[in-house]
Design an enzyme around this catalytic site. Structure first.
Site, PDB file in Angstrom:
ATOM      1  N   VAL A  24       0.863  -1.176   0.000  1.00  0.00           N
ATOM      2  CA  VAL A  24       0.000   0.000   0.000  1.00  0.00           C
ATOM      3  C   VAL A  24       0.897   1.221   0.000  1.00  0.00           C
ATOM      4  O   VAL A  24       2.003   1.195   0.531  1.00  0.00           O
ATOM      5  CB  VAL A  24      -0.948   0.046   1.226  1.00  0.00           C
ATOM      6  CG1 VAL A  24      -1.954  -1.079   1.174  1.00  0.00           C
ATOM      7  CG2 VAL A  24      -0.179   0.008   2.526  1.00  0.00           C
ATOM      8  N   SER A  25       0.433   2.296  -0.616  1.00  0.00           N
ATOM      9  CA  SER A  25       1.201   3.527  -0.556  1.00  0.00           C
ATOM     10  C   SER A  25       1.016   4.134   0.820  1.00  0.00           C
ATOM     11  O   SER A  25       0.130   3.748   1.580  1.00  0.00           O
ATOM     12  CB  SER A  25       0.732   4.513  -1.639  1.00  0.00           C
ATOM     13  OG  SER A  25      -0.493   5.096  -1.265  1.00  0.00           O
ATOM     14  N   THR A  26       1.860   5.107   1.144  1.00  0.00           N
ATOM     15  CA  THR A  26       1.771   5.737   2.466  1.00  0.00           C
ATOM     16  C   THR A  26       0.488   6.517   2.627  1.00  0.00           C
ATOM     17  O   THR A  26       0.105   6.854   3.737  1.00  0.00           O
ATOM     18  CB  THR A  26       2.964   6.683   2.691  1.00  0.00           C
ATOM     19  OG1 THR A  26       3.036   7.602   1.596  1.00  0.00           O
ATOM     20  CG2 THR A  26       4.259   5.893   2.775  1.00  0.00           C
ATOM     21  N   ARG A  27      -0.208   6.815   1.512  1.00  0.00           N
ATOM     22  CA  ARG A  27      -1.428   7.609   1.597  1.00  0.00           C
ATOM     23  C   ARG A  27      -2.678   6.763   1.747  1.00  0.00           C
ATOM     24  O   ARG A  27      -3.731   7.255   2.053  1.00  0.00           O
ATOM     25  CB  ARG A  27      -1.573   8.480   0.342  1.00  0.00           C
ATOM     26  CG  ARG A  27      -0.550   9.588   0.276  1.00  0.00           C
ATOM     27  CD  ARG A  27      -0.656  10.316  -1.028  1.00  0.00           C
ATOM     28  NE  ARG A  27      -0.496   9.398  -2.159  1.00  0.00           N
ATOM     29  CZ  ARG A  27       0.192   9.685  -3.252  1.00  0.00           C
ATOM     30  NH1 ARG A  27       0.763  10.844  -3.372  1.00  0.00           N
ATOM     31  NH2 ARG A  27       0.313   8.831  -4.230  1.00  0.00           N
ATOM     32  N   GLU A  28      -2.586   5.482   1.453  1.00  0.00           N
ATOM     33  CA  GLU A  28      -3.778   4.644   1.558  1.00  0.00           C
ATOM     34  C   GLU A  28      -3.599   3.605   2.652  1.00  0.00           C
ATOM     35  O   GLU A  28      -2.505   3.206   2.964  1.00  0.00           O
ATOM     36  CB  GLU A  28      -4.100   3.984   0.220  1.00  0.00           C
ATOM     37  CG  GLU A  28      -2.964   3.145  -0.343  1.00  0.00           C
ATOM     38  CD  GLU A  28      -3.271   2.579  -1.711  1.00  0.00           C
ATOM     39  OE1 GLU A  28      -4.397   2.709  -2.188  1.00  0.00           O
ATOM     40  OE2 GLU A  28      -2.358   1.993  -2.306  1.00  0.00           O
TER      41      GLU A  28
END
Length: 203
Positions: A11-15
């Site tokens: 997962v990206s750090t934003r999700e």
């Protein structure tokens, strides 16, 4: 020796949707200790947990991912990594969202050919969608600016001593550094806000 099942989550750090991916992997009986999770961009494969997985996974093991873009979002990199895992490391890959991408099936020439076609199409779609998102973001920012919308964090309120310090600086009573110190501001910020204030003065 029996093969081992592994799962990979990115997962990206934003999700924060790793729970959904983890539930999907657990449904296939993959033990918690065999699930590797990275929280960062999929732009390349230099990810700590992915590299740890590569050090552990061996021939005939099976790697499960929820969708093809969990491996990455760059078309060429996904294809190169897929071939590295399946051809060089002789690992099987199962993409849960796309049953056709299951290298345990159709190991004959036709099955491999169809699997490669599906992989290339999906990799291209993943990269294309990423490009479209970037384009929509850029268009949205341009449209917002055209409407006069200010983007980014609002500037910090100016200290009460700022305006007096600017006047004394203009008169030569204080140097720029002294004026900035009087306002408890960095020198660069003082100059920027002072020039901005001058431009915004009514005629």
């Amino acid at each position: 020796m029996a093969n081992t099942d592994y799962g990979y989550i990115r997962v990206s750090t934003r999700e924060q949707n790793e729970a959904r991916q983890k539930l999907a992997l657990r449904a296939f009986g993959i033990p918690e200790q065999n699930i590797y999770l990275d929280k960062q961009s999929g732009k390349d494969f230099d990810r700590p947990q992915y590299q740890a997985l590569l050090r552990r996974i061996k021939k005939d093991d099976v790697l499960y991912v929820k969708s093809i873009d969990r491996l990455g979002r760059n078309y060429d990199e996904i294809l190169a990594q897929w071939r590295y895992l399946t051809k060089d490391r002789e690992v099987d890959i199962v993409v849960l969202d796309m049953p056709l991408l299951d290298t345990r099936r159709g190991k004959d020439l036709m099955g491999t050919f169809l699997g490669d076609i599906v992989l290339q199409v999906l990799s291209f779609v993943a990269e294309n969608e990423r490009s479209n998102i970037r384009q929509r973001q850029a268009e949205g920012i341009a449209a917002a600016k055209a409407r006069g919308v200010r983007l980014g964090r609002p500037p910090k309120p100016l200290p009460k001593s700022f305006f007096l310090a600017v006047e004394r600086w203009k008169k030569g009573e204080l140097s720029g550094k002294q004026a900035a110190e009087a306002c408890s501001m960095p020198v660069s910020s003082f100059y920027y806000r002072a020039k901005k204030q001058e431009k915004e003065k009514p005629l």
